[in-house]
Scaffold this motif. Sequence first.
Motif, PDB file in Angstrom:
ATOM      1  N   PHE A 329       0.817  -1.216   0.000  1.00  0.00           N
ATOM      2  CA  PHE A 329       0.000   0.000   0.000  1.00  0.00           C
ATOM      3  C   PHE A 329       0.850   1.266   0.000  1.00  0.00           C
ATOM      4  O   PHE A 329       1.912   1.321   0.615  1.00  0.00           O
ATOM      5  CB  PHE A 329      -0.916   0.022   1.234  1.00  0.00           C
ATOM      6  CG  PHE A 329      -1.927  -1.080   1.259  1.00  0.00           C
ATOM      7  CD1 PHE A 329      -3.067  -1.008   0.474  1.00  0.00           C
ATOM      8  CD2 PHE A 329      -1.742  -2.194   2.069  1.00  0.00           C
ATOM      9  CE1 PHE A 329      -4.007  -2.031   0.488  1.00  0.00           C
ATOM     10  CE2 PHE A 329      -2.668  -3.218   2.095  1.00  0.00           C
ATOM     11  CZ  PHE A 329      -3.806  -3.136   1.298  1.00  0.00           C
ATOM     12  N   GLU A 330       0.328   2.275  -0.698  1.00  0.00           N
ATOM     13  CA  GLU A 330       0.819   3.635  -0.536  1.00  0.00           C
ATOM     14  C   GLU A 330      -0.351   4.482  -0.057  1.00  0.00           C
ATOM     15  O   GLU A 330      -1.520   4.184  -0.354  1.00  0.00           O
ATOM     16  CB  GLU A 330       1.389   4.174  -1.847  1.00  0.00           C
ATOM     17  CG  GLU A 330       0.422   4.209  -3.012  1.00  0.00           C
ATOM     18  CD  GLU A 330       1.092   4.660  -4.302  1.00  0.00           C
ATOM     19  OE1 GLU A 330       2.336   4.730  -4.327  1.00  0.00           O
ATOM     20  OE2 GLU A 330       0.359   4.942  -5.276  1.00  0.00           O
ATOM     21  N   LEU A 331      -0.048   5.509   0.713  1.00  0.00           N
ATOM     22  CA  LEU A 331      -1.095   6.332   1.295  1.00  0.00           C
ATOM     23  C   LEU A 331      -1.319   7.582   0.464  1.00  0.00           C
ATOM     24  O   LEU A 331      -0.362   8.258   0.064  1.00  0.00           O
ATOM     25  CB  LEU A 331      -0.730   6.709   2.729  1.00  0.00           C
ATOM     26  CG  LEU A 331      -0.578   5.539   3.708  1.00  0.00           C
ATOM     27  CD1 LEU A 331      -0.199   6.053   5.089  1.00  0.00           C
ATOM     28  CD2 LEU A 331      -1.854   4.715   3.767  1.00  0.00           C
ATOM     29  N   GLY A 332      -2.589   7.880   0.203  1.00  0.00           N
ATOM     30  CA  GLY A 332      -2.930   9.090  -0.506  1.00  0.00           C
ATOM     31  C   GLY A 332      -2.927  10.299   0.412  1.00  0.00           C
ATOM     32  O   GLY A 332      -2.668  10.191   1.619  1.00  0.00           O
ATOM     33  N   ALA A 333      -3.231  11.459  -0.152  1.00  0.00           N
ATOM     34  CA  ALA A 333      -3.258  12.691   0.635  1.00  0.00           C
ATOM     35  C   ALA A 333      -4.299  12.625   1.740  1.00  0.00           C
ATOM     36  O   ALA A 333      -4.160  13.275   2.785  1.00  0.00           O
ATOM     37  CB  ALA A 333      -3.533  13.880  -0.290  1.00  0.00           C
ATOM     38  N   ASP A 334      -5.352  11.824   1.524  1.00  0.00           N
ATOM     39  CA  ASP A 334      -6.394  11.682   2.533  1.00  0.00           C
ATOM     40  C   ASP A 334      -6.069  10.611   3.558  1.00  0.00           C
ATOM     41  O   ASP A 334      -6.877  10.324   4.448  1.00  0.00           O
ATOM     42  CB  ASP A 334      -7.729  11.362   1.864  1.00  0.00           C
ATOM     43  CG  ASP A 334      -7.676  10.071   1.037  1.00  0.00           C
ATOM     44  OD1 ASP A 334      -6.584   9.480   0.929  1.00  0.00           O
ATOM     45  OD2 ASP A 334      -8.727   9.671   0.506  1.00  0.00           O
ATOM     46  N   GLY A 335      -4.871  10.003   3.436  1.00  0.00           N
ATOM     47  CA  GLY A 335      -4.451   8.976   4.371  1.00  0.00           C
ATOM     48  C   GLY A 335      -5.002   7.598   4.082  1.00  0.00           C
ATOM     49  O   GLY A 335      -4.723   6.651   4.827  1.00  0.00           O
ATOM     50  N   GLN A 336      -5.764   7.462   3.007  1.00  0.00           N
ATOM     51  CA  GLN A 336      -6.345   6.164   2.668  1.00  0.00           C
ATOM     52  C   GLN A 336      -5.385   5.340   1.818  1.00  0.00           C
ATOM     53  O   GLN A 336      -4.669   5.889   0.966  1.00  0.00           O
ATOM     54  CB  GLN A 336      -7.669   6.352   1.933  1.00  0.00           C
ATOM     55  CG  GLN A 336      -8.781   6.886   2.826  1.00  0.00           C
ATOM     56  CD  GLN A 336      -9.013   5.988   4.040  1.00  0.00           C
ATOM     57  OE1 GLN A 336      -9.267   4.790   3.917  1.00  0.00           O
ATOM     58  NE2 GLN A 336      -8.912   6.588   5.222  1.00  0.00           N
ATOM     59  N   PRO A 337      -5.351   4.031   2.039  1.00  0.00           N
ATOM     60  CA  PRO A 337      -4.402   3.179   1.315  1.00  0.00           C
ATOM     61  C   PRO A 337      -4.881   2.848  -0.098  1.00  0.00           C
ATOM     62  O   PRO A 337      -6.080   2.690  -0.340  1.00  0.00           O
ATOM     63  CB  PRO A 337      -4.364   1.917   2.177  1.00  0.00           C
ATOM     64  CG  PRO A 337      -5.728   1.849   2.791  1.00  0.00           C
ATOM     65  CD  PRO A 337      -6.132   3.275   3.037  1.00  0.00           C
ATOM     66  N   SER A 338      -3.936   2.736  -1.011  1.00  0.00           N
ATOM     67  CA  SER A 338      -4.226   2.237  -2.352  1.00  0.00           C
ATOM     68  C   SER A 338      -3.192   1.170  -2.697  1.00  0.00           C
ATOM     69  O   SER A 338      -2.031   1.250  -2.289  1.00  0.00           O
ATOM     70  CB  SER A 338      -4.196   3.364  -3.389  1.00  0.00           C
ATOM     71  OG  SER A 338      -2.921   3.981  -3.438  1.00  0.00           O
ATOM     72  N   VAL A 339      -3.622   0.174  -3.450  1.00  0.00           N
ATOM     73  CA  VAL A 339      -2.780  -0.971  -3.774  1.00  0.00           C
ATOM     74  C   VAL A 339      -1.795  -0.597  -4.872  1.00  0.00           C
ATOM     75  O   VAL A 339      -2.181  -0.035  -5.907  1.00  0.00           O
ATOM     76  CB  VAL A 339      -3.649  -2.165  -4.214  1.00  0.00           C
ATOM     77  CG1 VAL A 339      -2.783  -3.354  -4.623  1.00  0.00           C
ATOM     78  CG2 VAL A 339      -4.597  -2.565  -3.084  1.00  0.00           C
ATOM     79  N   THR A 340      -0.511  -0.911  -4.673  1.00  0.00           N
ATOM     80  CA  THR A 340       0.525  -0.558  -5.653  1.00  0.00           C
ATOM     81  C   THR A 340       0.649  -1.576  -6.777  1.00  0.00           C
ATOM     82  O   THR A 340       1.173  -1.263  -7.846  1.00  0.00           O
ATOM     83  CB  THR A 340       1.896  -0.449  -4.963  1.00  0.00           C
ATOM     84  OG1 THR A 340       2.271  -1.732  -4.443  1.00  0.00           O
ATOM     85  CG2 THR A 340       1.855   0.570  -3.835  1.00  0.00           C
ATOM     86  N   SER A 341       0.193  -2.806  -6.554  1.00  0.00           N
ATOM     87  CA  SER A 341       0.314  -3.897  -7.546  1.00  0.00           C
ATOM     88  C   SER A 341       1.763  -4.096  -7.981  1.00  0.00           C
ATOM     89  O   SER A 341       2.029  -4.388  -9.144  1.00  0.00           O
ATOM     90  CB  SER A 341      -0.580  -3.622  -8.769  1.00  0.00           C
ATOM     91  OG  SER A 341      -1.942  -3.603  -8.409  1.00  0.00           O
TER      92      SER A 341
END
Length: 499
Positions: A329-341
């Motif tokens: 995961f990387e964290l967006g500006a809102d602190g929510q995780p997104s999958v890097t694949s």
Amino acid sequence: PPPTIGASSSVPAVRAAHSKVQPATATPLSSGPEPKMAGRGALMRQNTMDASENEMDVEGEGGVPEGVIVVPKLVVTDSAKNPSRYAMKITASTETDIGGMRENQDDVYIWEDPGGGGVVLCVFDGHGREVGRVAANAARAFLETWLVENFQQFRTGDQVAAFRSMFAGANSAVKARFRAHYEERGEEIEEAPEGYLLKRRKNYGPWLCVFGGSSFSCICILPDKILTANVGDSSALLASTHGSLRGVTATRVADLAEGVTDNGSLAADLIVEDNERVLMLTADHSPESPNEFNRMTASHPSRDGGHRPRMQMVYDNIGPDKSSCPQIFELGADGQPSVTSNGRYWKNVRQEWACLVATPPYARFHDALAFTRSLGDLHLQSYGVSHMPEVYEFNLLELCEATATACENGERTGFAIVAASDGIWDNWVFSDCMAYALGDLEGSSCSLAEGLTGEGNKRANSALMAENKRRAIANFGSQADNATSALAFIEIILADGRA
């Protein structure tokens, strides 16, 4: 004739577990040659850290093979327990295969309520070199007793509380059996303040951590609903012979794990691979799950104060050293995780990345696991792995109504349920496996009609296991995993006896 449910033999370029893939084609397709893996690496069996198979050749009373369940008629009710115009005939059986491993660490258990209240399917997939089999066997032994003493709660009591009791008790039973296992070997056992177990040979040697545990999936087929609860990756799927399942109410009733912020009832879209005749019955506990990232961040936050869990969630690399594995995961500006694949190799033919949860670098002992919830794994539980399940509910009357037109026209209609360890699922596109169970895939000898006798269900499960073994050898060679399945067929019968 109804449309077939087999998906294309080409593997979709989708990596997130239980995500949608592509619509099923209108004609049956054979699995064909095993797909070539593209991208950063070949398909490999993920490895994080001599047993007999289930035999069901002995005939029991009434011509039903031993170890097979046949329920001739179970009336379907509405949520108020009022009888509907439908009834079910249910058969269930189990199969297991050791694969290329030195012992079979899987276990499986099916149970029929003697009071006519339903059928339960349970699958366990143990892991850990020393105690994987111990964990799966201990959980099964606990369930055998628990169901006899407590199944009534599913019929008349608090069903969520029943699952809480079941999974907490199973986890405690696994822990107790770990302790007894090492004491029987003449070793000393000590419990760390965090709750995990340490072992050493008596009077000498260092204290070592006890590693290992088991997945656990439980599917309860009741008169008014199908209830499921699981930890780990022993998934269960349901497929229909006719009709669309898109309108069937599927609800996540509760998430019992620590750290869950929204624990109420939530509507769930569990259609698999955009195939309207296939439903996922169990929850996704992959390390690629953003929900699990947030859960563990809430329950066991990182020591540095960042919005990350204490546990590392990483893509596996080839080799024992997990310290340099890339983050999921990387964290967006809102602190929510997104999958890097940013994975390194596929763990199955659906091209899902091999990934792990792993202890942080400062941990006294280093451990890793391919999913985020498990029975046992006591050391990892101290860092955020949970032994408590998510509970899902599927409206059985609506499932019957989905097949109503075909049923009224006199066609034989119903469902297949496959609950299995990842030694099965790693070798299949989900829709193809369910198509095989219902005879919609080229080369399959299975069918709903065949599976509605005890012998027929047993033959279907054996055929599914044989085809899986062929695929497993092609995909993983001598590293083919243990494979275990509980297979149920459900025929929908109208009140006047027509099916």
